[in-house]
Design an enzyme around this catalytic site. Structure first.
Site, mmCIF file in Angstrom:
data_model
loop_
_atom_site.group_PDB
_atom_site.id
_atom_site.type_symbol
_atom_site.label_atom_id
_atom_site.label_comp_id
_atom_site.label_asym_id
_atom_site.label_seq_id
_atom_site.Cartn_x
_atom_site.Cartn_y
_atom_site.Cartn_z
ATOM 1 N N GLU A 36 0.980 -1.375 0.088
ATOM 2 C CA GLU A 36 0.412 0.347 0.045
ATOM 3 C C GLU A 36 0.871 1.343 -0.121
ATOM 4 O O GLU A 36 1.769 1.290 0.621
ATOM 5 C CB GLU A 36 -0.838 0.149 0.955
ATOM 6 C CG GLU A 36 -1.894 1.166 0.859
ATOM 7 C CD GLU A 36 -2.797 1.520 2.875
ATOM 8 O OE1 GLU A 36 -1.810 0.532 3.546
ATOM 9 O OE2 GLU A 36 -3.610 1.603 2.907
ATOM 10 N N ASP A 47 -4.463 10.087 9.964
ATOM 11 C CA ASP A 47 -2.840 9.127 10.401
ATOM 12 C C ASP A 47 -2.335 10.130 11.931
ATOM 13 O O ASP A 47 -2.384 10.335 12.444
ATOM 14 C CB ASP A 47 -1.618 9.891 9.234
ATOM 15 C CG ASP A 47 -2.108 8.559 7.926
ATOM 16 O OD1 ASP A 47 -1.767 8.234 8.062
ATOM 17 O OD2 ASP A 47 -2.221 8.943 7.496
#
Lengths: 244, 402
Positions: A36, A47
């Site tokens: 990924e 994140d």
């Protein structure tokens, strides 16, 4: 099902391009088959600190979205069976959603992940992906409730990205019975389960519940730990590989 | 209202945030209109925040400019020195009604943080304020004040270490702990329902202004002017005049130039449509969609995005957008002090600069109202540095020696 794949997550260009390609090579050499790649964004809301700082560094060192294609092509030759691309909504929005999906498809990308395009507020992204013929992975979370799971299943996705812990990436997650039950409730599509995975034990625990375990911040931390990216990433991924 | 204003707004968030936003939306619909909530909120606005704030006729400036009658809405008279308290009180009270025991907030200049910390102290909730490391450094007085109110100030080290990074950090904290925590957002932006929620609590500015001008002049104004960062004071005062034949002007930060990173003109400059931090609106960003740095002498206008309702009102032409730069804001700040005895926040000084220009071109029978969204004491360390540097520097050195 007694096996499980590993999907390794790399932030493009962190801390520079060679780090991404060397890390990808280390992963391929250790038998990881799914990669990924994250296109860095200035405001990565889903994140944690580790990948947020990686995005910042990459952008500060000159990463451009226009370079993403080169990164994808450079890992395609390494033998991964699937390459997925993750980024935030504004990047494909500015590029043009359909153009983004077509470009990714043409680059041979298996799936795209955009965490801030939830179902119903997705600007038609998931439907367009279906028409263009690339998988757009919706994100499932344990607290989403039965009605939203149903809505997600109604789209008949081939693949789902499941975030095991409520919250952001990068902190340790125990694979609890609740998590297993949640994964079971998603049954059908291939499930890529992640968030906070850094040990072989966690990966092993997911066998039978997920198609792939996602290793993200753990690898980013390894890359950040010094300039020997190949060795550092090799060691980090070995820590996550079940014996069998 | 709804989730979208034209094509702006929405709820572009990670799936993890959906339940918390849904709970907030439900509370907004069920709790806010209730008699019990309204009684307590109105009581707090009057007896704690100090509302209604005055609408002051600026007679000296009116004479000096020789045009329209200039009125100034003194939002800076409210508790903690700015309009921010209207929203902070409303959202903290809502959190309390929702059974939460802890509120979190983001802050840039510190005004929203100070207002939320004060409201939380008053209502007995714990408070954590997220603030970028750069802002913590340059806004120590407000950090000190938040701590006096018992709030914890959490320093954010990611990104540009300013307001947008504080927003990201606060959202992440909320996701971790939404069962006991409510996120008190400070401007009319972010994912739905925040643009509606914040405007709902800021509409009091417009309602009061409208009835005050009708009482003073027996007629509506021709112009209403407000400064515009995220846009909560602007949308607050404009909301009462949207259906009237009244021109509405929002003033953005012209900063120190027109180059990249030198200003914060989203609507009157190079802003482009984007989907960032949970909502679709105009943002200062590069060709690839990365958010750009901004600059303004006033920390409250120094933000790359603008609330979705204002973006929509700008697109339809109902609100006109213009700019004032750092220098013009400082000049207006000094003029208001000397002519009217008012110390204006640097944010509001942008509105003042444009108000004076507009007033001089208007007829004497006409009326213009500007919103002084905050008062200027908070900017002491910026204004004194710009306008009084030698003596100020000596003072600081002397104080530091102890």
């Amino acid at each position: 099902m007694s096996t499980i794949e590993i999907m390794a997550h790399l932030v493009m260009g962190f801390p520079r391009k060679e780090a991404t390609t060397e890390s990808a090579r280390a992963l391929a050499d250790r038998g990881v088959r799914i990669l990924e790649l994250q296109i860095p964004f200035s405001d990565p809301t889903a994140d944690g600190p580790v990948n947020t700082r990686a995005c910042e560094t990459s952008l500060r060192e000159g990463f451009r979205v226009a370079h993403a294609g080169e990164y994808i092509r450079s890992v395609q030759e390494m033998g991964f069976t699937e390459v997925h691309v993750m980024t935030y909504a504004n990047i494909p929005f500015r590029f043009g959603f359909d153009r983004y999906l077509r470009t990714m498809k043409d680059l041979g990308v298996t799936g795209v992940i955009v965490p801030d395009l939830p179902i119903e507020d997705d600007e038609g992204f998931y439907a367009s992906a279906g028409i263009i013929g690339i998988d757009a992975l919706p994100v499932a979370v344990p607290n989403m409730g039965a009605s939203r799971i149903k809505l997600m299943q109604g789209m008949n996705p081939n693949r789902i990205y499941a975030a095991l812990r409520e919250g952001v990436t990068g902190r340790s997650t125990g694979i609890t019975d609740d998590a297993k039950q949640f994964l079971t409730s998603l049954a059908g599509p291939k499930i890529y389960a992640g968030f906070g995975i850094s040990s072989a034990e966690q990966v092993s625990d997911l066998k039978g519940y997920a198609y792939a375990a996602v290793i993200g911040s753990h690898i980013t931390r390894a890359i950040a730990s010094g300039p020997d990216w190949y060795d550092q990433v090799s060691r980090a991924i070995e820590q996550c590989m079940p014996d069998t | 209202m709804g989730k979208y204003f034209g094509s702006y707004g929405g709820q572009y968030v990670g799936e993890v945030l959906k339940p918390a936003l849904g709970e907030l939306e439900q509370a907004m619909t069920d709790i806010i209109p209730s008699g019990e909530f309204q009684r307590e909120y109105q009581y707090l606005l009057k007896h704690f925040a100090g509302r209604p704030t005055p609408l002051c006729f600026a007679e000296n400036l009116t004479k000096m400019m020789g045009g329209a009658k200039i009125y100034i809405k003194l939002e800076g008279m409210a508790q903690t020195g700015a309009h921010k308290i209207n929203n902070a009180l409303g959202q903290v009270l809502l959190a309390k009604y929702m059974g939460k025991t802890h509120v979190i907030a983001e802050t840039g200049a510190g005004q929203h943080g100070v207002a939320t910390a004060a409201a939380a102290a008053k209502l007995g909730l714990e408070c954590t304020v997220f603030m970028g490391a750069v802002d913590v450094k340059r806004q120590q007085p407000n950090v000190f004040l938040m701590k006096q109110f018992g709030a914890e100030v959490s320093t954010v080290q990611e990104g540009s270490r300013t307001l947008k990074d504080a927003v990201n950090a606060a959202l992440k904290q909320w996701v971790e702990d939404s069962s006991r925590t409510s996120y008190v957002l400070g401007s009319a932006l972010g994912p739905y329902p925040y643009p509606d929620l914040v405007r709902t609590f800021q509409e009091v500015i417009g309602r009061e202004t409208r009835s005050q001008i009708l009482e003073a002049e027996g007629t509506l104004p021709q112009q209403v002017v407000a400064c515009c960062g995220g846009g909560s004071n602007a949308v607050g005062i404009f909301s009462a005049f949207l259906d009237d034949p009244v021109s509405l002007t929002a003033v953005e930060a012209g900063g120190r130039g027109t180059g990249r990173g030198e200003h914060a003109q989203r609507m009157s400059g190079q802003g482009e449509m984007g989907i960032i931090e949970g909502y679709k609106s105009f943002f200062l960003q590069d060709e690839e969609g990365q958010v750009l740095h901004t600059h303004s002498i006033s920390a409250g206008l120094d933000y790359p995005g603008i609330g979705p309702q204002l973006a929509y009102l700008g697109e339809t032409g109902r609100v006109k957008f213009t700019r004032a730069d750092d220098r013009q804001a400082l000049d207006a700040y000094q003029l208001l002090a000397r002519k009217e005895g008012l110390l204006c926040a640097l944010e509001s000084a942008h509105a003042a600069a444009v108000t004076l220009t507009l007033a001089s071109d208007m007829d004497k029978k006409e009326i213009i109202i500007m919103n002084m969204s905050g008062r200027g004491e908070k900017d002491l360390f910026i204004t004194a540095r710009e306008l009084y540097w030698e003596q100020w520097q000596q003072f600081l050195l002397q104080e530091a020696k102890g």
